[in-house]
Motif scaffolding. Structure first.
Motif, PDB file in Angstrom:
ATOM      1  N   ILE A  68      24.596  48.511  48.142  1.00  0.00           N
ATOM      2  CA  ILE A  68      25.622  49.001  47.682  1.00  0.00           C
ATOM      3  C   ILE A  68      25.695  49.738  46.494  1.00  0.00           C
ATOM      4  CG2 ILE A  68      27.912  48.411  46.436  1.00  0.00           C
ATOM      5  CD1 ILE A  68      28.041  45.736  48.026  1.00  0.00           C
ATOM      6  N   ILE A  73      21.982  42.951  49.870  1.00  0.00           N
ATOM      7  CA  ILE A  73      23.287  43.894  49.941  1.00  0.00           C
ATOM      8  C   ILE A  73      23.815  44.505  48.812  1.00  0.00           C
ATOM      9  CG2 ILE A  73      25.786  43.267  50.296  1.00  0.00           C
ATOM     10  CD1 ILE A  73      24.938  40.692  51.991  1.00  0.00           C
ATOM     11  N   LYS A 110      47.647  36.666  45.390  1.00  0.00           N
ATOM     12  CA  LYS A 110      46.005  36.391  45.240  1.00  0.00           C
ATOM     13  C   LYS A 110      45.504  37.544  44.471  1.00  0.00           C
ATOM     14  CE  LYS A 110      42.200  34.928  47.951  1.00  0.00           C
ATOM     15  NZ  LYS A 110      41.515  34.594  49.239  1.00  0.00           N
ATOM     16  N   VAL A 117      30.536  40.442  47.921  1.00  0.00           N
ATOM     17  CA  VAL A 117      30.956  41.981  47.675  1.00  0.00           C
ATOM     18  C   VAL A 117      32.061  42.206  47.076  1.00  0.00           C
ATOM     19  CG1 VAL A 117      29.878  42.770  49.940  1.00  0.00           C
ATOM     20  CG2 VAL A 117      32.239  41.817  49.794  1.00  0.00           C
ATOM     21  N   ASP A 138      37.478  34.230  50.539  1.00  0.00           N
ATOM     22  CA  ASP A 138      36.733  33.802  49.154  1.00  0.00           C
ATOM     23  C   ASP A 138      35.319  33.777  49.330  1.00  0.00           C
ATOM     24  OD1 ASP A 138      39.051  33.548  47.996  1.00  0.00           O
ATOM     25  OD2 ASP A 138      39.098  31.390  48.014  1.00  0.00           O
ATOM     26  N   GLU A 170      34.104  37.414  49.327  1.00  0.00           N
ATOM     27  CA  GLU A 170      34.427  38.161  48.308  1.00  0.00           C
ATOM     28  C   GLU A 170      33.400  37.571  46.939  1.00  0.00           C
ATOM     29  OE1 GLU A 170      36.064  38.751  44.263  1.00  0.00           O
ATOM     30  OE2 GLU A 170      36.504  36.730  45.140  1.00  0.00           O
ATOM     31  N   SER A 171      32.712  36.663  47.533  1.00  0.00           N
ATOM     32  CA  SER A 171      31.699  36.060  46.418  1.00  0.00           C
ATOM     33  C   SER A 171      30.421  36.924  46.442  1.00  0.00           C
ATOM     34  CB  SER A 171      31.347  34.657  46.636  1.00  0.00           C
ATOM     35  OG  SER A 171      30.597  34.356  47.976  1.00  0.00           O
ATOM     36  N   PRO A 198      41.206  39.013  43.661  1.00  0.00           N
ATOM     37  CA  PRO A 198      39.810  38.578  43.918  1.00  0.00           C
ATOM     38  C   PRO A 198      39.322  37.606  42.981  1.00  0.00           C
ATOM     39  CG  PRO A 198      40.172  40.934  44.057  1.00  0.00           C
ATOM     40  CD  PRO A 198      41.320  40.321  43.446  1.00  0.00           C
ATOM     41  N   ARG A 199      38.847  36.315  43.518  1.00  0.00           N
ATOM     42  CA  ARG A 199      38.621  35.093  42.898  1.00  0.00           C
ATOM     43  C   ARG A 199      37.315  35.287  42.145  1.00  0.00           C
ATOM     44  NH1 ARG A 199      38.956  29.187  44.318  1.00  0.00           N
ATOM     45  NH2 ARG A 199      40.246  29.736  45.688  1.00  0.00           N
ATOM     46  N   ARG A 200      36.106  35.807  42.491  1.00  0.00           N
ATOM     47  CA  ARG A 200      35.002  35.889  41.865  1.00  0.00           C
ATOM     48  C   ARG A 200      35.088  36.859  40.594  1.00  0.00           C
ATOM     49  NH1 ARG A 200      30.095  39.623  42.579  1.00  0.00           N
ATOM     50  NH2 ARG A 200      31.403  40.596  43.935  1.00  0.00           N
ATOM     51  N   ALA A 201      35.697  38.069  41.199  1.00  0.00           N
ATOM     52  CA  ALA A 201      36.015  39.078  39.970  1.00  0.00           C
ATOM     53  C   ALA A 201      36.587  38.496  38.900  1.00  0.00           C
ATOM     54  CB  ALA A 201      36.645  40.197  40.441  1.00  0.00           C
TER      55      ALA A 201
END
Lengths: 216, 393
Positions: free
Chosen positions: A49, A45, A128, B193, B187, B190-191, A130-133
């Motif tokens: 992108i 993926i 909220k 992309v 979540d 989003e982990s 974005p968590r990972r970011a």
């Protein structure tokens, strides 16, 4: 239809807007892959992108994108189209839809008041993120990307001010439940990792998971 | 910048409310595996305040960073976005142990299957048609939907107005539960992309009316008593004053057949997810539930005959009519539902009424019978199905 390479049948057809003009391309699988237009199921993926973005040669407005759109402030005419997708503000007004994430930056000055009106005066996102970011960017090396994402010190201060004003209003109206939520929000914003040019970021336990007050 | 001028498809609409469309919505093959007999979460009739609240729904609008939004993306862009989103959803894995994800590529799905998804409130009519508010797209436009089986509680629309629309439905008043499930899936995706996000405008969406949290909280309520006592308009106006949208069961612009309404937030910027939740689940809906219950008691105590007359008149029509339009049947089913809850009708199980709300829709009706029917044939078949379901025990 034959591909641009003149050798194979074109099976992938692409329309893009470049500098405000519509550009059509007709490609075979081979050329499409080279140009990053492929949908091969074996490509990861992340590769899909980045292929796409490289193929488009777009300015990336994104979460953590390094190539932030160039600021055209100062000399861009008010009617300038979006730097990424080429959409004009006139197009937006016609259907009420933006073309791409960069439109929000490109048309910020004109969109801002419209957005505030649609959201009963709401001008600043709270809640909220974005968590990972956040967690992946909360180390020093990525402080610039972090700033892209959640803004710098001034944005944080602006956000805090906004919530504090709401809190004062809630207390005035004796809406204590609402006030409690707003206090949580202040704690959450304050605990977000902050990009500082030189100082170390405190590696507090809250720093990587500050995206929500949900207790999940 | 009117939130409604492009058919905002939040709470996906079902059949055309007024004109039961004369073009046949159910062309194509009938696949009995997708017929309505399975347990659909929002029709269970369970959960908190279920006398008044049928279902709660949470929707999160999300977009990939660096990609044009679907309405302005080229067909090949949409195809790539579809691929990336589908695989991200796939990689996010299952949401719970017993749930399996079914992916439906809407370019390939037969019209009947798309129709059923619309009637089951999983997707909007806009997504069925593939046509965007700016006139782009069409039925062959790359788009899809991921449905988590068996109860279809969770689903993700890909390339609707936004790249991803995550939605979770629960029976009864259960927005908090919906929200935490939607957030968990969010979540996970989003982990994989990067989402388009802006420090000031929050999560970015094609339409600026959805930016910020990208969160739509929506509750389907049944307010027949307030309608009879004439107080419904007051509630509607109060909800509108609070910045909430009140729509019919079929969504945007539809009449509230059977007095089923969807109430949802319109503001998404400047209030956090928790604040929106608190406002709607903690304040607005409990107040409306209290009003409706009060009106029901008032009818039972002070206007008993009037209430009985309305309920049994509707039951008589449902048990005797030979031709029935979808909207008319909802109207009467709504009153019979009220009669059951008030203890007036004792020989009908309420779950039959809930199931009928869906079974009378054109697509489900044809799927149940396993054949294509003209509009006139559907009316006859619908009346016959209702008679059968409401008379046999």
């Amino acid at each position: 239809m034959i591909c641009e390479c003149g050798q194979r049948e074109a099976t992938i057809h692409e329309v893009t807007i470049q500098n405000g003009a519509k550009v059509e391309r007709h490609l075979c699988e081979h050329c499409a892959t080279k140009l990053g237009v492929s949908t091969d199921p074996h490509v990861p993926i992340s590769q899909l992108i980045s292929n796409y973005i490289m193929g488009k040669n777009l300015a990336v407005p994104s979460v953590g994108g390094e190539d932030k759109p160039k600021q055209t402030k100062g000399f861009a005419p008010a009617s300038a189209p979006c730097i990424s997708c080429g959409m004009s503000f006139k197009d937006f007004k016609e259907h009420g839809l933006t073309g791409c994430p960069s439109c929000y930056e490109s048309f910020k000055a004109r969109l801002g008041p419209l957005i505030a009106r649609a959201h009963e005066g709401g001008e600043q996102h709270i809640g909220k993120v974005p968590r990972r970011a956040l967690s992946s960017l909360s180390d020093m090396t990525d402080s610039k990307r972090l700033e892209n994402l959640i803004g710098g010190a001034s944005e944080r201060e602006q956000r805090l001010e906004h919530v504090r004003a709401q809190l004062a209003a809630a207390v005035r109206h004796e809406d204590y439940e609402h006030a409690a939520l707003l206090r949580d929000e202040i704690t959450r914003i304050a605990s977000m990792p902050m990009s500082k040019p030189s100082a170390q970021i405190e590696p507090t336990s809250g720093a990587c998971e500050p995206t929500t007050t949900r207790d999940d | 910048m009117n939130a409604n001028d492009h058919g905002e498809p939040d709470h996906p609409s079902g059949a055309e409310p007024k004109a039961e469309s004369s073009h046949d919505p159910a062309g194509g093959d009938f696949d009995p595996s997708h017929t309505p007999s399975r347990s659909i979460e929002w029709l269970k009739g369970e959960g908190d305040s279920s006398e008044v609240v049928l279902s709660s729904r949470v929707r999160l609008a999300r977009n990939l960073a660096g990609f044009p939004f679907p309405p302005y993306a080229s067909p090949s862009d949409r195809a790539q976005i579809l691929e990336i989103c589908r695989r991200s959803i796939d990689a996010a894995g299952s949401i719970e142990n017993d749930a399996t994800m079914r992916w439906i590529d809407l370019r390939e799905a037969p019209p009947i299957e798309r129709r059923l998804l619309v009637e089951r409130q999983i997707m909007s009519r806009q997504h069925d048609r593939g046509r965007y508010a700016n006139g782009e797209g069409g039925t062959d436009s790359p788009r899809g939907v991921a449905v988590y089986e068996p109860d279809e509680r969770v689903s993700v629309l890909v390339n609707e107005e936004d790249h991803l629309r995550l939605q979770v439905i629960h029976a009864g008043l259960s927005l908090g539960q919906c929200m935490s499930e939607a957030n968990a899936l969010d979540d996970k995706i989003e982990s994989i992309v990067d989402y388009a996000f802006h420090p000031r405008f929050g999560y970015l969406t094609a339409c600026p009316t959805n930016v910020g949290t990208g969160l739509r909280l929506s509750v389907m309520v049944h307010l027949p008593a307030l309608k009879i006592t004439g107080e419904l308009e007051k509630v509607r106006n109060a909800a509108n004053d609070m910045g909430l949208a009140v729509r019919g069961i079929y969504g945007e612009g539809s009449q509230a057949a059977g007095e089923f309404y969807q109430i949802s937030n319109q503001v998404t910027l400047g209030k956090s997810d928790e604040m929106l939740l608190h406002e709607i689940e903690g304040q607005v809906i409990p107040t409306i539930v209290r009003y409706e219950k009060h009106a029901r008691l008032q009818l039972l105590n002070d206007q008993h005959v009037l209430l009985e007359d309305r309920v049994f008149r509707s039951l008589g029509i449902l048990r005797n009519a030979r031709m029935m339009q979808a909207e008319e049947s909802l109207e009467h089913l709504g009153l019979v539902r009220l009669g059951i809850l008030m203890g007036l009708v004792e020989d009908i199980d309420i779950t039959r009424v809930h199931a009928l709300l869906l079974q009378v829709q054109p697509g489900h009706l044809q799927a149940t019978l396993g054949q294509r029917l003209s509009q006139a044939q559907r009316r006859v078949a619908r009346a016959s199905l209702i008679r059968e379901r409401l008379t046999t025990t």
